[in-house]
Design a protein around this motif. Sequence first.
Motif: not given
Length: 248
Positions: A141-158
């Motif tokens: 569950e924790a690993i999945a949350v980190i992966a989703e946070t990375a995707r959310e950061l990517r969506r901001t334009g990086w």
Amino acid sequence: MNRPVLLVVAHGSRDPRHAETVLALVRRAASLRPGLRAETAFLDFNLPSVPGVLDRLAADGVRDVVALPLLLTRAFHAKADIPAVLRQAPASLDVRQAEVLGPSPLLVAAVERRLYEAGLTPGDKSTTGVVLASAGSTDPEAIAVIAETARELRRTGWCSVRPAFASASLPRTEEAVAALRTEPGVGRVAVAPYVIAPGRLPDRIAAGAADADVLAGVLGPSPELARLLLDRYDGARTARQPVAARTA
């Protein structure tokens, strides 16, 4: 009606910078909510301990407490350690455990703040790959949350964002840095530590960032984190579910 006391429960570390950073964050959150009594306790390594603070609150005549795990994901400490110690609170206390901090858009905003403070600008996003480097966990569950946070950061334009871990999981920070170097369009690589305070694992992240172009700071007492503490506090104080049943 009196507000519940906010009790922020941090893991603790032998590194003195850890406790200093946690205390600064709690002070900042309290400054945003005049009249709120905010206390800090540690599971290990540092004082005051969680039982010690709970006993003191009971002696002060406090009745209601919101215990907030200072954790970015729901892993072992949030699921086991913290509920176990809260169940042993004095009977006079009504203790509610708040949700952990992540995931939240405020955390993504805090990561970006630290990247900008490290020298990047919004105009650099399209050519910068980011390693979102967390402490690590064996909890899926924790690993999945980190992966989703990375995707959310990517969506901001990086240009690209890859998660990495200082322990327990793969890839390591240096491996993610190397992988980003091979991605089309990535002109520079930045490492963003997805950790709250300095310590042994954040130092490991920094060592793994040796080949990166930019190393951001830990999240620390950022305004976004301070606001998030209050959001989680408010959510718990209005919830109807109490902390798990106490031990007999």
